[in-house]
Scaffold this active site. Sequence first.
Site: not given
Length: 174
Positions: A44, A53
């Site tokens: 991540e 994202c």
Amino acid sequence: MRNMKKITTTAICSVSAIIGIVLTNYSDEIRTSRAGLELIGNAESCIRDPYNCPAGVLTVGIGSTGNVEQKRYTDEEIARRWVDDIKTAEQCVNRYANGFHLPQPVFDAAVSITFNCGCANMRTSTMFKCLNNGDYRAACYEFPRWNKSNGIVLNGLVKRREQEKLLCLSFQGI
């Protein structure tokens, strides 16, 4: 006077430092091991400022998407948010994939993919069905199937799923 573009910087944070805070202050709240935390955190990354994202979701810290405020987050805030997100993924694995009975590496890999894909997507998956049936090997080989975002194969997800598969397969009973 020339046209000047506004220069923005994104403040990154240390995944290792956040893992240290989690293991020191919150280890009694989660089951995920250091290996699982490292897999999730490194996949991540850690960013202090909110960003979108690849799926277009507002995100901050280590993949945290719930109630993101437009501000710069501290290490402690990031650690707390991450623990809450890990707990949510663990609860899903426990409820829908027989998580309480999974060997640690299998549990960690299942938590990682659930953290990334969400419980709604995982709870009826073939992977979770295999975990419920105790067929860990078959479950481990399901990871590579989950390599797309919005229908597009992402190299980062291909790499992450391979790491999850290898962690899952590292259980000696497989």
